[in-house]
Design an enzyme around this catalytic site. Structure first.
Site, PDB file in Angstrom:
ATOM      1  N   HIS A 268       0.855  -1.190   0.000  1.00 35.98           N
ATOM      2  CA  HIS A 268       0.000   0.000   0.000  1.00 35.98           C
ATOM      3  C   HIS A 268       0.890   1.240   0.000  1.00 35.98           C
ATOM      4  O   HIS A 268       1.655   1.469   0.941  1.00 35.98           O
ATOM      5  CB  HIS A 268      -0.935  -0.012   1.217  1.00 35.98           C
ATOM      6  CG  HIS A 268      -2.014  -1.041   1.086  1.00 35.98           C
ATOM      7  ND1 HIS A 268      -2.550  -1.708   2.157  1.00 35.98           N
ATOM      8  CD2 HIS A 268      -2.654  -1.505  -0.034  1.00 35.98           C
ATOM      9  CE1 HIS A 268      -3.477  -2.547   1.704  1.00 35.98           C
ATOM     10  NE2 HIS A 268      -3.566  -2.447   0.393  1.00 35.98           N
TER      11      HIS A 268
ATOM     12  N   GLU B 214       1.466   3.937   2.937  1.00 34.81           N
ATOM     13  CA  GLU B 214       1.840   3.486   4.276  1.00 34.81           C
ATOM     14  C   GLU B 214       3.361   3.545   4.421  1.00 34.81           C
ATOM     15  O   GLU B 214       4.048   2.542   4.542  1.00 34.81           O
ATOM     16  CB  GLU B 214       1.257   2.082   4.504  1.00 34.81           C
ATOM     17  CG  GLU B 214      -0.267   2.103   4.434  1.00 34.81           C
ATOM     18  CD  GLU B 214      -0.939   0.728   4.305  1.00 34.81           C
ATOM     19  OE1 GLU B 214      -0.249  -0.296   4.437  1.00 34.81           O
ATOM     20  OE2 GLU B 214      -2.161   0.700   4.083  1.00 34.81           O
TER      21      GLU B 214
ATOM     22  N   ARG C 126      -3.107   4.656  -2.563  1.00 30.46           N
ATOM     23  CA  ARG C 126      -2.953   3.347  -1.918  1.00 30.46           C
ATOM     24  C   ARG C 126      -2.570   2.223  -2.896  1.00 30.46           C
ATOM     25  O   ARG C 126      -1.804   1.315  -2.566  1.00 30.46           O
ATOM     26  CB  ARG C 126      -4.298   3.010  -1.259  1.00 30.46           C
ATOM     27  CG  ARG C 126      -4.480   1.576  -0.790  1.00 30.46           C
ATOM     28  CD  ARG C 126      -5.874   1.429  -0.188  1.00 30.46           C
ATOM     29  NE  ARG C 126      -6.293   0.064   0.031  1.00 30.46           N
ATOM     30  CZ  ARG C 126      -6.181  -0.579   1.199  1.00 30.46           C
ATOM     31  NH1 ARG C 126      -5.645   0.022   2.241  1.00 30.46           N
ATOM     32  NH2 ARG C 126      -6.611  -1.805   1.332  1.00 30.46           N
TER      33      ARG C 126
HETATM   34  O1  0X9 Z   1      -7.065  -3.934   4.397  1.00 29.01           O
HETATM   35  C1  0X9 Z   1      -5.900  -4.299   4.283  1.00 29.01           C
HETATM   36  O2  0X9 Z   1      -5.423  -4.694   3.224  1.00 29.01           O
HETATM   37  C2  0X9 Z   1      -4.992  -4.286   5.514  1.00 29.01           C
HETATM   38  N1  0X9 Z   1      -5.229  -3.078   6.265  1.00 29.01           N
HETATM   39  S1  0X9 Z   1      -4.746  -1.634   5.656  1.00 29.01           S
HETATM   40  O3  0X9 Z   1      -5.287  -0.590   6.503  1.00 29.01           O
HETATM   41  N2  0X9 Z   1      -3.166  -1.526   5.728  1.00 29.01           N
HETATM   42  O4  0X9 Z   1      -5.179  -1.523   4.296  1.00 29.01           O
HETATM   43  C3  0X9 Z   1      -5.299  -5.496   6.370  1.00 29.01           C
HETATM   44  C4  0X9 Z   1      -5.109  -6.803   5.679  1.00 29.01           C
HETATM   45  C5  0X9 Z   1      -5.317  -7.988   6.568  1.00 29.01           C
HETATM   46  N3  0X9 Z   1      -5.242  -9.235   5.864  1.00 29.01           N
HETATM   47  C6  0X9 Z   1      -6.281  -9.739   5.146  1.00 29.01           C
HETATM   48  N4  0X9 Z   1      -7.449  -9.207   5.141  1.00 29.01           N
HETATM   49  N5  0X9 Z   1      -6.065 -10.846   4.476  1.00 29.01           N
HETATM   50 ZN    ZN Z   2      -2.008  -1.579   4.108  1.00 29.65          ZN
END
Ligand code: 0X9
Ligand code: ZN
Length: 423
Positions: free
Chosen positions: A185, A188, A239
């Site tokens: 992402h 981040e 993102r």
């Molecule tokens: O949503 C995401 O991809 C992750 N959070 S973020 O805020 N960095 O975007 C969490 C991903 C957790 N893993 C899975 N959902 N497989």
């Molecule tokens: Zn992320």
């Protein structure tokens, strides 16, 4: 003359229209942290997901963080008040903070540019390095630690940037390995920086972590997106990848694009959404390279760690379903030990659990793929801290966050060594 003026107006209008679609203005944009209690309140918030002007950057069981554009903010706050939902304004003016940080960042960089260290490629970790600086640092490591550090180019990104995996190994075959990635992402920024700082710690003062385990580190899994966020302050909150999938909106959410429950939950089929899963699983060339690299080392890689921000979570599969994997007790136990180690370091509190249960359902994630398809039993997503400003965490936090997270790395290394290394 008049025709020219007309053309110019149309051109500007067209640019603005495209610009608006991909980049809502950050001028006057605010970051709100909203707490909710009832299902009604939650469903009210859900109505705004993927609505232009609203960017839900974090959601948990009782809290959501949302970025709201200036033109929508007052009406939205009123609505929250009408429904008795408490909120805190975390960032008063996102554009102002982004601009300030760009200036600070540039000042720090210029202070370094004149130094010998910078010329050698070394990073000071006092600012967030751009893609080029990351690569220069990787090259510096291979020159400085010739017998330990080497680079493997795994392919090119959509826009043609080379993707490099740093291998740390003291030699000798058949060692278990730990694979780390960051920066899937783009916005981040703490993730690649902290991952590299941990590499620095390992090489400078913790060589013991290298004797029984090999490490593979892919610090920037989405180089195009990462570079895009560095290229202009207007792009700071991007993102996704930067691929063109044939719509007006660019990019795919790399972490919805893996073929583990692809598109079953928490992912969008709308190319303009920030959680767009792509036209098909593994449509993104960056993810393909990562997949191929890992599958070529199937069996050797015993732990998969992917760094994200923000929210202070240690997450493990599954994210695509509320069911838990067979080795959930093992994952929970290791996550708990890692969380404790971090807490001992700087009192930073992490929450741990399966992605779906501790955070939200979201399919197509790299962690789920690592366990489900690459058969890496120890698979974790770290959501690093965001402080008060989320993705806009000040660069002065790189070292503290890297240092505390390194404690979790030590615990993981210890676990992998005792379970898999020959003694
Ligand atoms: O949503 C995401 O991809 C992750 N959070 S973020 O805020 N960095 O975007 C969490 C991903 C957790 N893993 C899975 N959902 N497989
Ligand atoms: Zn992320």
């Amino acid at each position: 003359m008049r025709v020219l003026f007309l053309f110019a107006t149309i051109f500007v209008a067209a640019v603005l229209a495209v610009g608006q679609e991909t980049h809502p203005s950050m001028q006057g944009m605010q970051s709100l942290s909203i707490s909710y209690e009832t299902p009604e309140q939650l469903s009210l918030l859900k109505n705004y997901v993927d609505v232009p002007g609203f960017d839900f950057v974090k959601s948990t069981n009782d809290l959501v963080d949302v970025l709201v554009t200036a033109d929508k903010i007052e009406e939205f706050k009123q609505l929250l008040e009408e429904h008795r939902m408490n909120y805190t304004v975390m960032i008063e003016n996102v554009q102002q903070l982004v601009t300030e940080q760009y200036i600070e960042q540039e000042v720090e960089r210029r202070l370094q540019v004149a130094t010998q260290d910078y010329a050698s490629g070394r990073l000071s970790f006092t600012y967030y390095p751009n893609y080029k600086e990351v690569n220069e640092y990787l090259t510096y490591l291979t020159q400085t630690y010739k017998n330990i550090a080497s680079l493997i180019t795994i392919g090119n990104s959509y826009e043609g940037r080379s993707m490099k995996v740093l291998k740390l190994s003291t030699g000798g075959g058949n060692k278990p390995a730990i694979f780390i990635d960051a920066g899937i992402h783009a916005r981040e920024w703490i993730a690649p920086a902290a991952a590299l700082y941990m590499v620095d710690l390992m090489l400078q003062s913790h060589r013991d972590l290298l004797t029984k385990v090999d490490w593979y580190v892919l610090p920037v899994l989405n180089p195009d997106g990462y570079e895009y966020t560095h290229s202009s302050s207007a792009n700071r909150l991007w993102r996704k990848t930067r691929s063109n999938t044939g719509s007006n909106c660019r990019g795919v959410d790399g972490n919805r694009n893996y073929d583990m429950g692809w598109m079953v939950a928490g992912a969008s089929n709308n190319p303009c959404s920030d959680t767009y899963a792509g036209p098909k699983a593994f449509s993104e060339v960056e993810n393909q390279h990562m997949r191929d690299f890992i599958l070529a080392r199937k069996g050797q890689i015993k732990a998969y760690l992917t760094f994200h921000s923000y929210g202070q979570y240690i997450l493990y599969p599954w994210g695509w379903t509320n069911k838990v994997p067979d080795n959930e007790p093992e994952l929970r136990n290791l996550a708990s030990q890692c969380a404790q180690a971090i807490a001992r370091s700087r009192r930073t509190q992490y929450t741990y659990g399966t992605s779906a249960n501790a955070l939200y359902l979201a399919a197509g994630g790299s962690d789920d793929w690592a366990l489900g398809k690459a058969d890496i039993k120890l698979s974790f997503t770290y959501e690093l801290p965001g402080g008060r400003s989320g993705f806009l965490l000040p660069a002065s936090e790189i070292k503290p966050v890297g240092t505390e997270t390194f404690e979790a790395l030590k615990v993981t290394h210890q676990y992998v060594t005792s379970k898999y290394a020959s003694h």
